[in-house]
Design a protein around this motif. Sequence first.
Motif, PDB file in Angstrom:
ATOM      1  N   ALA A  31      48.985  19.840  36.765  1.00 55.82           N
ATOM      2  CA  ALA A  31      48.417  20.824  37.687  1.00 55.82           C
ATOM      3  C   ALA A  31      47.437  21.692  36.915  1.00 55.82           C
ATOM      4  CB  ALA A  31      49.507  21.682  38.286  1.00 55.82           C
ATOM      5  N   VAL A  32      46.237  21.801  37.419  1.00 55.20           N
ATOM      6  CA  VAL A  32      45.212  22.606  36.767  1.00 55.20           C
ATOM      7  C   VAL A  32      45.339  24.037  37.280  1.00 55.20           C
ATOM      8  CG1 VAL A  32      42.751  22.923  36.438  1.00 55.20           C
ATOM      9  CG2 VAL A  32      43.683  20.632  36.583  1.00 55.20           C
ATOM     10  N   ALA A  33      45.542  24.947  36.348  1.00 53.28           N
ATOM     11  CA  ALA A  33      45.691  26.349  36.730  1.00 53.28           C
ATOM     12  C   ALA A  33      44.323  26.919  37.081  1.00 53.28           C
ATOM     13  CB  ALA A  33      46.305  27.141  35.586  1.00 53.28           C
ATOM     14  N   LYS A  34      44.256  27.527  38.239  1.00 53.60           N
ATOM     15  CA  LYS A  34      42.994  28.154  38.644  1.00 53.60           C
ATOM     16  C   LYS A  34      42.946  29.561  38.095  1.00 53.60           C
ATOM     17  CE  LYS A  34      41.946  25.479  42.697  1.00 53.60           C
ATOM     18  NZ  LYS A  34      41.474  25.494  44.053  1.00 53.60           N
ATOM     19  N   ARG A  35      41.774  29.955  37.639  1.00 54.86           N
ATOM     20  CA  ARG A  35      41.589  31.275  37.070  1.00 54.86           C
ATOM     21  C   ARG A  35      41.535  32.307  38.190  1.00 54.86           C
ATOM     22  NH1 ARG A  35      36.805  32.703  32.828  1.00 54.86           N
ATOM     23  NH2 ARG A  35      38.081  34.074  31.609  1.00 54.86           N
ATOM     24  N   ALA A  36      42.243  33.391  38.002  1.00 59.24           N
ATOM     25  CA  ALA A  36      42.236  34.462  38.992  1.00 59.24           C
ATOM     26  C   ALA A  36      40.875  35.143  38.988  1.00 59.24           C
ATOM     27  CB  ALA A  36      43.320  35.478  38.671  1.00 59.24           C
ATOM     28  N   LYS A  37      40.420  35.507  40.165  1.00 60.33           N
ATOM     29  CA  LYS A  37      39.128  36.182  40.255  1.00 60.33           C
ATOM     30  C   LYS A  37      39.265  37.598  39.716  1.00 60.33           C
ATOM     31  CE  LYS A  37      37.037  33.387  43.608  1.00 60.33           C
ATOM     32  NZ  LYS A  37      35.797  33.192  44.222  1.00 60.33           N
ATOM     33  N   LYS A  38      38.257  38.029  38.956  1.00 59.52           N
ATOM     34  CA  LYS A  38      38.264  39.361  38.364  1.00 59.52           C
ATOM     35  C   LYS A  38      37.862  40.383  39.423  1.00 59.52           C
ATOM     36  CE  LYS A  38      36.652  41.964  34.475  1.00 59.52           C
ATOM     37  NZ  LYS A  38      35.517  42.781  34.382  1.00 59.52           N
ATOM     38  N   ASP A  39      38.591  41.461  39.459  1.00 59.26           N
ATOM     39  CA  ASP A  39      38.279  42.541  40.384  1.00 59.26           C
ATOM     40  C   ASP A  39      37.021  43.255  39.878  1.00 59.26           C
ATOM     41  OD1 ASP A  39      38.172  44.639  42.127  1.00 59.26           O
ATOM     42  OD2 ASP A  39      40.134  45.470  41.606  1.00 59.26           O
ATOM     43  N   PRO A  40      35.961  43.288  40.677  1.00 59.16           N
ATOM     44  CA  PRO A  40      34.742  43.952  40.214  1.00 59.16           C
ATOM     45  C   PRO A  40      34.899  45.464  40.059  1.00 59.16           C
ATOM     46  CG  PRO A  40      34.512  43.245  42.491  1.00 59.16           C
ATOM     47  CD  PRO A  40      35.812  42.699  42.000  1.00 59.16           C
ATOM     48  N   ASN A  41      35.944  46.035  40.648  1.00 58.30           N
ATOM     49  CA  ASN A  41      36.172  47.473  40.537  1.00 58.30           C
ATOM     50  C   ASN A  41      37.031  47.851  39.339  1.00 58.30           C
ATOM     51  OD1 ASN A  41      34.719  48.009  42.895  1.00 58.30           O
ATOM     52  ND2 ASN A  41      36.500  47.514  44.140  1.00 58.30           N
ATOM     53  N   ALA A  42      37.567  46.858  38.637  1.00 58.81           N
ATOM     54  CA  ALA A  42      38.403  47.128  37.472  1.00 58.81           C
ATOM     55  C   ALA A  42      37.545  47.718  36.354  1.00 58.81           C
ATOM     56  CB  ALA A  42      39.075  45.851  37.000  1.00 58.81           C
ATOM     57  N   PRO A  43      38.122  48.598  35.533  1.00 62.69           N
ATOM     58  CA  PRO A  43      37.338  49.184  34.440  1.00 62.69           C
ATOM     59  C   PRO A  43      36.986  48.141  33.378  1.00 62.69           C
ATOM     60  CG  PRO A  43      39.596  50.023  34.435  1.00 62.69           C
ATOM     61  CD  PRO A  43      39.460  49.166  35.634  1.00 62.69           C
ATOM     62  N   LYS A  44      35.856  48.349  32.727  1.00 62.32           N
ATOM     63  CA  LYS A  44      35.427  47.433  31.671  1.00 62.32           C
ATOM     64  C   LYS A  44      36.227  47.698  30.414  1.00 62.32           C
ATOM     65  CE  LYS A  44      30.972  46.190  33.229  1.00 62.32           C
ATOM     66  NZ  LYS A  44      29.888  45.384  32.828  1.00 62.32           N
ATOM     67  N   ARG A  45      36.507  46.631  29.673  1.00 61.60           N
ATOM     68  CA  ARG A  45      37.269  46.754  28.426  1.00 61.60           C
ATOM     69  C   ARG A  45      36.488  47.543  27.390  1.00 61.60           C
ATOM     70  NH1 ARG A  45      41.699  42.651  27.260  1.00 61.60           N
ATOM     71  NH2 ARG A  45      41.772  44.148  25.582  1.00 61.60           N
ATOM     72  N   GLY A  46      37.227  48.094  26.454  1.00 66.97           N
ATOM     73  CA  GLY A  46      36.600  48.838  25.366  1.00 66.97           C
ATOM     74  C   GLY A  46      35.863  47.897  24.430  1.00 66.97           C
ATOM     75  N   ALA A  47      34.735  48.333  23.934  1.00 70.48           N
ATOM     76  CA  ALA A  47      33.938  47.506  23.024  1.00 70.48           C
ATOM     77  C   ALA A  47      34.537  47.557  21.628  1.00 70.48           C
ATOM     78  CB  ALA A  47      32.501  48.010  22.989  1.00 70.48           C
ATOM     79  N   SER A  48      34.407  46.449  20.909  1.00 66.31           N
ATOM     80  CA  SER A  48      34.904  46.398  19.534  1.00 66.31           C
ATOM     81  C   SER A  48      33.925  47.121  18.608  1.00 66.31           C
ATOM     82  CB  SER A  48      35.060  44.947  19.088  1.00 66.31           C
ATOM     83  OG  SER A  48      33.784  44.332  19.004  1.00 66.31           O
ATOM     84  N   ALA A  49      34.390  47.382  17.389  1.00 68.25           N
ATOM     85  CA  ALA A  49      33.541  48.046  16.405  1.00 68.25           C
ATOM     86  C   ALA A  49      32.295  47.203  16.135  1.00 68.25           C
ATOM     87  CB  ALA A  49      34.322  48.273  15.113  1.00 68.25           C
ATOM     88  N   TYR A  50      32.472  45.891  16.057  1.00 69.99           N
ATOM     89  CA  TYR A  50      31.339  44.994  15.813  1.00 69.99           C
ATOM     90  C   TYR A  50      30.316  45.070  16.941  1.00 69.99           C
ATOM     91  CZ  TYR A  50      28.649  40.687  15.643  1.00 69.99           C
ATOM     92  OH  TYR A  50      27.626  39.776  15.648  1.00 69.99           O
TER      93      TYR A  50
END
Length: 118
Positions: free
Chosen positions: A26-45
């Motif tokens: 069974a191929v797992a389908k990727r959950a759709k990302k909520d466009p209202n969710a906050p963006k992740r923190g950027a790395s130091a790089y």
Amino acid sequence: ASPKKVAKSPKAAKPAKKAAASPKKAVAKRAKKDPNAPKRGASAYMLWLKDNRTRLTKPGMSIIDVSKAAGVEWNAVKDKSKWEKAAAEDKKRYEKEMVSYKSGGSTPKKAAKKTAKK
């Protein structure tokens, strides 16, 4: 004119076992990302790269070439504390926004709209 005998290859004699040997997984389908969710923190790089990309980019360089040059230079940077501190602050921002997002479902965008209407 005698008929020539053709030797059959051993591979041709074996029946195909593809379908029976391995059932389809069974191929797992990727959950759709909520466009209202906050963006992740950027790395130091990534924060360092944002500050230094224009200096590293030269005419005719591809994105891959810029990334390779940036990686080499980032590894040569001795004092990364400035960007690590900024990355830690961005991570705190993300965690705070995620708590707000998960608890009430309101994101910074929605919260800004609500306060603007009042």
